[in-house]
Design an enzyme around this catalytic site. Sequence first.
Site, PDB file in Angstrom:
ATOM      1  N   CYS A   2       0.860  -1.194   0.000  1.00  0.00           N
ATOM      2  CA  CYS A   2       0.000   0.000   0.000  1.00  0.00           C
ATOM      3  C   CYS A   2       0.896   1.244   0.000  1.00  0.00           C
ATOM      4  O   CYS A   2       1.835   1.345   0.777  1.00  0.00           O
ATOM      5  CB  CYS A   2      -0.951   0.104   1.175  1.00  0.00           C
ATOM      6  SG  CYS A   2      -2.223  -1.148   1.166  1.00  0.00           S
ATOM      7  N   ARG A  27       3.872  -0.730  -4.592  1.00  0.00           N
ATOM      8  CA  ARG A  27       3.484  -1.209  -3.262  1.00  0.00           C
ATOM      9  C   ARG A  27       2.070  -1.774  -3.241  1.00  0.00           C
ATOM     10  O   ARG A  27       1.610  -2.285  -2.219  1.00  0.00           O
ATOM     11  CB  ARG A  27       3.583  -0.070  -2.245  1.00  0.00           C
ATOM     12  CG  ARG A  27       4.974   0.513  -2.119  1.00  0.00           C
ATOM     13  CD  ARG A  27       4.970   1.653  -1.147  1.00  0.00           C
ATOM     14  NE  ARG A  27       4.811   1.179   0.200  1.00  0.00           N
ATOM     15  CZ  ARG A  27       5.804   0.976   1.053  1.00  0.00           C
ATOM     16  NH1 ARG A  27       7.032   1.216   0.687  1.00  0.00           N
ATOM     17  NH2 ARG A  27       5.565   0.539   2.264  1.00  0.00           N
ATOM     18  N   TRP A  74      -3.070  -2.560  -1.821  1.00  0.00           N
ATOM     19  CA  TRP A  74      -2.884  -4.000  -1.987  1.00  0.00           C
ATOM     20  C   TRP A  74      -3.867  -4.637  -1.010  1.00  0.00           C
ATOM     21  O   TRP A  74      -3.716  -4.523   0.199  1.00  0.00           O
ATOM     22  CB  TRP A  74      -1.453  -4.402  -1.653  1.00  0.00           C
ATOM     23  CG  TRP A  74      -1.169  -5.849  -1.927  1.00  0.00           C
ATOM     24  CD1 TRP A  74      -0.877  -6.416  -3.130  1.00  0.00           C
ATOM     25  CD2 TRP A  74      -1.153  -6.920  -0.970  1.00  0.00           C
ATOM     26  NE1 TRP A  74      -0.693  -7.769  -2.982  1.00  0.00           N
ATOM     27  CE2 TRP A  74      -0.848  -8.105  -1.679  1.00  0.00           C
ATOM     28  CE3 TRP A  74      -1.370  -6.995   0.402  1.00  0.00           C
ATOM     29  CZ2 TRP A  74      -0.760  -9.346  -1.051  1.00  0.00           C
ATOM     30  CZ3 TRP A  74      -1.281  -8.229   1.028  1.00  0.00           C
ATOM     31  CH2 TRP A  74      -0.971  -9.387   0.301  1.00  0.00           C
ATOM     32  N   ASN A 100      -1.886   1.892   5.804  1.00  0.00           N
ATOM     33  CA  ASN A 100      -1.052   0.804   5.315  1.00  0.00           C
ATOM     34  C   ASN A 100      -0.842  -0.169   6.459  1.00  0.00           C
ATOM     35  O   ASN A 100      -0.364   0.234   7.513  1.00  0.00           O
ATOM     36  CB  ASN A 100       0.301   1.351   4.827  1.00  0.00           C
ATOM     37  CG  ASN A 100       1.247   0.244   4.407  1.00  0.00           C
ATOM     38  OD1 ASN A 100       0.818  -0.876   4.126  1.00  0.00           O
ATOM     39  ND2 ASN A 100       2.531   0.546   4.354  1.00  0.00           N
ATOM     40  N   GLY A 101      -1.233  -1.412   6.269  1.00  0.00           N
ATOM     41  CA  GLY A 101      -1.053  -2.407   7.328  1.00  0.00           C
ATOM     42  C   GLY A 101      -2.314  -3.199   7.535  1.00  0.00           C
ATOM     43  O   GLY A 101      -3.205  -3.209   6.685  1.00  0.00           O
ATOM     44  N   GLU A 483      15.652 -19.598  -6.668  1.00  0.00           N
ATOM     45  CA  GLU A 483      15.440 -18.204  -7.056  1.00  0.00           C
ATOM     46  C   GLU A 483      15.063 -18.096  -8.540  1.00  0.00           C
ATOM     47  O   GLU A 483      14.186 -17.316  -8.911  1.00  0.00           O
ATOM     48  CB  GLU A 483      16.698 -17.376  -6.727  1.00  0.00           C
ATOM     49  CG  GLU A 483      16.714 -15.944  -7.233  1.00  0.00           C
ATOM     50  CD  GLU A 483      15.582 -15.059  -6.713  1.00  0.00           C
ATOM     51  OE1 GLU A 483      14.793 -15.502  -5.880  1.00  0.00           O
ATOM     52  OE2 GLU A 483      15.471 -13.916  -7.189  1.00  0.00           O
ATOM     53  N   LYS A 487      11.577 -16.469  -9.825  1.00  0.00           N
ATOM     54  CA  LYS A 487      11.508 -15.352 -10.779  1.00  0.00           C
ATOM     55  C   LYS A 487      10.551 -15.697 -11.911  1.00  0.00           C
ATOM     56  O   LYS A 487       9.724 -14.887 -12.287  1.00  0.00           O
ATOM     57  CB  LYS A 487      12.893 -15.029 -11.386  1.00  0.00           C
ATOM     58  CG  LYS A 487      13.867 -14.310 -10.504  1.00  0.00           C
ATOM     59  CD  LYS A 487      13.554 -12.861 -10.236  1.00  0.00           C
ATOM     60  CE  LYS A 487      12.736 -12.657  -9.019  1.00  0.00           C
ATOM     61  NZ  LYS A 487      13.301 -12.602  -7.731  1.00  0.00           N
ATOM     62  N   GLU A 490       6.749 -15.897 -10.633  1.00  0.00           N
ATOM     63  CA  GLU A 490       6.084 -14.670 -10.171  1.00  0.00           C
ATOM     64  C   GLU A 490       5.824 -13.671 -11.299  1.00  0.00           C
ATOM     65  O   GLU A 490       4.862 -12.917 -11.223  1.00  0.00           O
ATOM     66  CB  GLU A 490       6.829 -14.017  -9.007  1.00  0.00           C
ATOM     67  CG  GLU A 490       8.159 -13.406  -9.347  1.00  0.00           C
ATOM     68  CD  GLU A 490       8.834 -12.771  -8.134  1.00  0.00           C
ATOM     69  OE1 GLU A 490       8.151 -12.302  -7.225  1.00  0.00           O
ATOM     70  OE2 GLU A 490      10.078 -12.741  -8.125  1.00  0.00           O
ATOM     71  N   HIS A 506      14.860 -39.006  -6.604  1.00  0.00           N
ATOM     72  CA  HIS A 506      13.982 -39.450  -5.516  1.00  0.00           C
ATOM     73  C   HIS A 506      12.525 -39.069  -5.766  1.00  0.00           C
ATOM     74  O   HIS A 506      11.728 -39.040  -4.835  1.00  0.00           O
ATOM     75  CB  HIS A 506      14.465 -38.866  -4.179  1.00  0.00           C
ATOM     76  CG  HIS A 506      15.854 -39.299  -3.829  1.00  0.00           C
ATOM     77  ND1 HIS A 506      16.156 -40.600  -3.480  1.00  0.00           N
ATOM     78  CD2 HIS A 506      17.026 -38.623  -3.832  1.00  0.00           C
ATOM     79  CE1 HIS A 506      17.463 -40.703  -3.260  1.00  0.00           C
ATOM     80  NE2 HIS A 506      18.012 -39.518  -3.473  1.00  0.00           N
ATOM     81  N   LYS A 605       5.270  -5.031  -3.553  1.00  0.00           N
ATOM     82  CA  LYS A 605       6.592  -4.988  -2.924  1.00  0.00           C
ATOM     83  C   LYS A 605       6.446  -4.562  -1.467  1.00  0.00           C
ATOM     84  O   LYS A 605       5.491  -3.882  -1.116  1.00  0.00           O
ATOM     85  CB  LYS A 605       7.468  -3.993  -3.679  1.00  0.00           C
ATOM     86  CG  LYS A 605       8.915  -4.393  -3.605  1.00  0.00           C
ATOM     87  CD  LYS A 605       9.704  -3.793  -4.719  1.00  0.00           C
ATOM     88  CE  LYS A 605      11.155  -4.164  -4.587  1.00  0.00           C
ATOM     89  NZ  LYS A 605      11.432  -5.520  -5.064  1.00  0.00           N
TER      90      LYS A 605
END
Length: 610
Positions: A2, A27, A74, A100-101, A483, A487, A490, A506, A605
């Site tokens: 946010c 954000r 968000w 925000n939160g 990683e 990438k 996402e 396995h 983010k």
Amino acid sequence: MCGIVGYVGYREATKVLIDGLSRLEYRGYDSAGVAVLNGSGLKVERAVGRLNNLAIKLKEHPLTGTLGIGHTRWATHGVPSERNAHPHSSQDGSVSLIHNGIIENYRELKAELQAKGVEFKSETDTECMAHLVADCYSGDLLKALHAALTRAHLRGGNALVVAHKNHPDQVVCVRRGSPLVIGIGKDENFVASDVTALLPYTRRVIFLGEGELASVSRSGAKVYDENLKEIPAHVETTDLSIEAAEKGGFEHFMLKEIHEQPTAIEATLRGRVADSHIDLRELNLDPARLKQVKRIQLIACGTSLYSAMVGKYLFEHFTRIPTETSSASEYRYAEPVIDKDCLVIAVSQSGETADTLEALRLAKAAGAQSISICNVMGSSIPRLCDATLYTRAGPEIGVASTKAYVTQLVGFIMLAAGLGRIVGATTEAAERTLVNGLKQLPEQVKKLLDSDIVGVKRCAKRYQSVFNFMYIGRHFNFPTALEGALKLKEISYIHAEGYAGGEMKHGPLALVEGTFPTIAIAPKGKTREKMISNIQEIKARKGVVVVVATEGDQEARELADYLIEIPECLEELSPVLAVVPLQLLAYYTATQLGRDVDKPRNLAKSVTVE
Ligand code: F6R
């Protein structure tokens, strides 16, 4: 998570708010809104979807006024919709606020207010604070916010900015677990969740401390502690430039940030590698305390977690101190064994990730020493730690982390080798060799970026219509596999899994068939031969293999359907180089699929909620 902007001054507030929000859109981008104060009260405009939808609405129905607050969301509580978009207002429209939160106890608060006859218009946790501030108001806005906070006993990390129709020259705000920065201008002042929103207007900023409140007017800003006692405001000048927060000719922030990696690594090394040794004096580490460390625990989330996984191998390699890596969200509830002989290292690009912050608090409360590796100066995680190694990657705006990751790796290498020397586990000769290798990294990454793009693009084109990918690696490059897979998934929304090369037999080998691609990370080093065997096992089952290998590896060339070469380097430095083509592979696959690379769906983010 946010984005928040507040403005009091002489300009048209909507212009400043939309401009600021456009720099904070990474954000959150589910919906956006502004509230602007003018002669006829607080006027709110909101729109679902990207900020541009709001900008279009504001063109059609302009809001005039020189005080305003704006938000890009968000979603946490309530679907992305216009009525759930911020700002939220009190029933009588006197108060508008942005948040925000997460207000974890909002259900109790909402029930309390509803019992008093308040009608809620949204499904959000935020709205109850607008009603509470209005309820507590008796002429003083700051006191009303403070009283509302006291009454609410807020649980969860939060930042709030509030405007009131009776206060044409004041917005008030509070930081409780989510960042807020005040921008100091001339005859105008600002509030934002991130300094990047302020850069076109001012570089003079006050970072609000945890629990602090502020009252911002056209002529200045006053800061208060949690008991509403005024405290000195520390005005700092940020050295971030506006260019650093813009795309600079690249199509996406992510691509720009991938290309900034050589300079980001160089900056992270600057002053910390001397001729033959690593110099971490700036961290003021206490050698006597460090010598008592019996265990190291690394905590982080997402991409930072993968750098911490490389960190584990590096610490055990250079210090021989047992090291564990934990996902911060798991660590908190896993009953970790922590005591004063334990060194906890928290890793975070933003320095605000709620899970990492809470895990760190837990470790500190149990007496652990603490260090952070962090990219954002003055953010919450470094503030809590005994020492911080700042990665100097500059602002990372693409939601998918790239330059922060490689600089975290560089941070880990320096920290592990530096600690290795303090505890007597790393020899001078090994350190000298490492320093030599580190110094070559910026040039090697540059070379990689200059040379490999065509091959990676071709590879991305060939496999863009595949639904599943496997990434494999061993030891230092097992986290590279994780990683690389993260990438790809996402930003392209293609399913990808990262696996330890030795684990394929396995179970996952059953997935391999003619069209199934595996990306095998097999640079020179002690696990290369084993990786070559793993590749052969896949080839024997007719799988497709893209191999990331050291330049000149003939065997890899013969086996690979696609070969991506990285420059020769020390094994412990190879994750820094090997990840670069994987970032590009994800980037080009995603762009060829027409994905919104900088703002992938459902993500944002700086994850300030747990
Ligand atoms: C993925 C990504 C995230 C972050 C994670 C932690 O590309 O960026 O997985 O790494 O949310 O964020 P920080 O490092 O800010 O704590």
